[in-house]
Design an enzyme around this catalytic site. Structure first.
Site, PDB file in Angstrom:
ATOM      1  N   GLU A 113       1.148  -1.267  -0.030  1.00  0.00           N
ATOM      2  CA  GLU A 113       0.313   0.082   0.004  1.00  0.00           C
ATOM      3  C   GLU A 113       1.214   1.458  -0.452  1.00  0.00           C
ATOM      4  OE1 GLU A 113      -2.513   1.240  -0.401  1.00  0.00           O
ATOM      5  OE2 GLU A 113      -4.186   0.840   0.281  1.00  0.00           O
ATOM      6  N   ASP A 114       0.319   2.533  -0.312  1.00  0.00           N
ATOM      7  CA  ASP A 114       1.335   3.225  -0.370  1.00  0.00           C
ATOM      8  C   ASP A 114       1.138   4.160   1.315  1.00  0.00           C
ATOM      9  OD1 ASP A 114      -1.789   3.725  -0.730  1.00  0.00           O
ATOM     10  OD2 ASP A 114      -1.776   5.508  -2.261  1.00  0.00           O
ATOM     11  N   ASP A 117      -3.915   4.979   6.225  1.00  0.00           N
ATOM     12  CA  ASP A 117      -4.129   6.455   7.493  1.00  0.00           C
ATOM     13  C   ASP A 117      -5.848   5.976   7.892  1.00  0.00           C
ATOM     14  OD1 ASP A 117      -5.594   8.732   8.005  1.00  0.00           O
ATOM     15  OD2 ASP A 117      -6.406   9.503   5.614  1.00  0.00           O
ATOM     16  N   LYS A 145      -0.118   6.877   8.965  1.00  0.00           N
ATOM     17  CA  LYS A 145      -0.392   7.736   9.656  1.00  0.00           C
ATOM     18  C   LYS A 145      -1.734   7.277  10.780  1.00  0.00           C
ATOM     19  CE  LYS A 145      -2.237  11.500   5.926  1.00  0.00           C
ATOM     20  NZ  LYS A 145      -3.487  11.798   5.626  1.00  0.00           N
ATOM     21  N   VAL A 167      -0.116  14.163   2.074  1.00  0.00           N
ATOM     22  CA  VAL A 167       0.439  13.766   1.467  1.00  0.00           C
ATOM     23  C   VAL A 167       0.049  13.877   0.120  1.00  0.00           C
ATOM     24  CG1 VAL A 167       2.114  13.602   3.317  1.00  0.00           C
ATOM     25  CG2 VAL A 167       0.287  11.767   2.238  1.00  0.00           C
ATOM     26  N   ASP A 173      -1.697  11.061  -4.912  1.00  0.00           N
ATOM     27  CA  ASP A 173      -1.948  12.333  -6.186  1.00  0.00           C
ATOM     28  C   ASP A 173      -3.488  12.954  -4.703  1.00  0.00           C
ATOM     29  OD1 ASP A 173      -4.632   9.900  -5.839  1.00  0.00           O
ATOM     30  OD2 ASP A 173      -5.341  11.133  -6.769  1.00  0.00           O
ATOM     31  N   ARG A 179       1.522  12.510  -8.493  1.00  0.00           N
ATOM     32  CA  ARG A 179       1.331  10.955  -8.395  1.00  0.00           C
ATOM     33  C   ARG A 179       3.063  10.651  -9.168  1.00  0.00           C
ATOM     34  NH1 ARG A 179      -3.459   7.360  -7.161  1.00  0.00           N
ATOM     35  NH2 ARG A 179      -4.428   8.108  -8.570  1.00  0.00           N
TER      36      ARG A 179
HETATM   37  P1  5GP Z   1      -7.922   4.591   4.913  1.00  0.00           P
HETATM   38  O1  5GP Z   1      -9.061   3.776   4.025  1.00  0.00           O
HETATM   39  O2  5GP Z   1      -6.468   3.598   4.985  1.00  0.00           O
HETATM   40  O3  5GP Z   1      -7.900   6.079   5.706  1.00  0.00           O
HETATM   41  O4  5GP Z   1      -7.256   5.141   3.746  1.00  0.00           O
HETATM   42  C1  5GP Z   1      -6.261   4.103   3.015  1.00  0.00           C
HETATM   43  C2  5GP Z   1      -6.475   5.109   1.228  1.00  0.00           C
HETATM   44  O5  5GP Z   1      -6.279   6.372   1.428  1.00  0.00           O
HETATM   45  C3  5GP Z   1      -4.582   5.069   0.941  1.00  0.00           C
HETATM   46  O6  5GP Z   1      -4.814   4.292  -0.068  1.00  0.00           O
HETATM   47  C4  5GP Z   1      -4.954   6.475  -0.073  1.00  0.00           C
HETATM   48  O7  5GP Z   1      -5.072   6.298  -1.214  1.00  0.00           O
HETATM   49  C5  5GP Z   1      -5.878   7.218   0.640  1.00  0.00           C
HETATM   50  N1  5GP Z   1      -4.801   8.709   1.812  1.00  0.00           N
HETATM   51  C6  5GP Z   1      -4.779   9.009   3.195  1.00  0.00           C
HETATM   52  N2  5GP Z   1      -3.964   9.489   2.843  1.00  0.00           N
HETATM   53  C7  5GP Z   1      -4.236  10.087   2.086  1.00  0.00           C
HETATM   54  C8  5GP Z   1      -3.036  11.709   2.077  1.00  0.00           C
HETATM   55  O8  5GP Z   1      -1.738  12.138   2.774  1.00  0.00           O
HETATM   56  N3  5GP Z   1      -2.764  10.845   0.208  1.00  0.00           N
HETATM   57  C9  5GP Z   1      -3.523  11.136   0.117  1.00  0.00           C
HETATM   58  N4  5GP Z   1      -3.148  11.575  -1.633  1.00  0.00           N
HETATM   59  N5  5GP Z   1      -3.978  10.057  -0.211  1.00  0.00           N
HETATM   60  C10 5GP Z   1      -3.600   9.443   0.863  1.00  0.00           C
END
Ligand code: 5GP
Length: 190
Positions: A113-114, A117, A145, A167, A173, A179
């Site tokens: 994963e990137d 969050d 995070k 970020v 993106d 990206r």
């Molecule tokens: P989660 O389900 O953990 O809240 O979110 C995961 C997805 O949200 C990541 O794969 C990404 O696509 C997007 N995401 C979460 N935080 C960020 C951030 O700070 N910047 C960007 N560009 N995407 C984020």
């Protein structure tokens, strides 16, 4: 007239969709960390032929670098989840847009994963893939995070723990912009 989607003010200050961002993790630090993660995975999975499952779109650049930093035999496949669109805040609802093609039953899976969050996307992925009965399943995420994560997840390979701010860059993106930036930039509201 609206400003260009991506503007470079200096080497370390840019605007994306009119919002200011500054360099947070530069390309050299990223490269060193990815090499170290690749080495760790090579040691942990020697002889196991892991399959890396990249989560599109954001993880593709990290995955490409991570896979080349792994010196043992490994495979790749991809899945895609619904994204936030052009929002900065996680919507909390996750939908699958593309499933993996590989048969992962009995295989050693590393989800790539990137960023984690809230953790809801990763929880969804782990739950969905566990039904396919892999021999093992671990997570490699470039960024985490921690302060935003709402669910209990084991994240075996983490590039960087970061502040709870938005970020972009290195695959991440903002509404499809940014990206291709080589460094990771963070929202700069100072
Ligand atoms: P989660 O389900 O953990 O809240 O979110 C995961 C997805 O949200 C990541 O794969 C990404 O696509 C997007 N995401 C979460 N935080 C960020 C951030 O700070 N910047 C960007 N560009 N995407 C984020």
């Amino acid at each position: 007239m609206s400003p260009p989607a991506l503007e470079h003010h200096s080497d370390d200050h840019i605007s994306v969709r009119g919002e200011p961002f500054r360099v947070y993790i530069d390309r050299d630090r990223l490269a060193r960390r990815v090499e170290a993660l690749g080495e760790q995975i090579s040691q942990d999975y020697e002889g196991l032929r892991p399959i890396l499952i990249g989560v599109l779109n954001g993880a593709y650049i990290f995955l490409a670098d991570l896979m080349r930093a792994i010196r043992i035999d490994c495979e790749v496949d991809f899945m895609k989840l619904s994204s936030y669109g052009a929002e900065q805040i996680s919507s909390g609802t996750v939908r699958s847009l593309k499933e993996i093609d590989a048969d992962i039953e009995g295989r050693h899976v590393i989800i790539v994963e990137d960023i984690v969050d809230t953790g809801l996307s990763m929880q969804y992925i782990l739950d969905a893939l566990s039904h396919e009965q892999p021999a093992s399943m671990q997570v490699a995420t470039m960024l985490h995070k921690a302060a935003a994560t709402k669910v209990d997840l084991e994240l075996r390979y983490v590039g960087f723990e970061i502040d709870n701010l938005f970020v972009v860059g290195y695959g991440l993106d903002y509404g499809q912009v940014g990206r291709n930036l080589k460094d990771i930039f963070i929202l700069d509201r100072e």
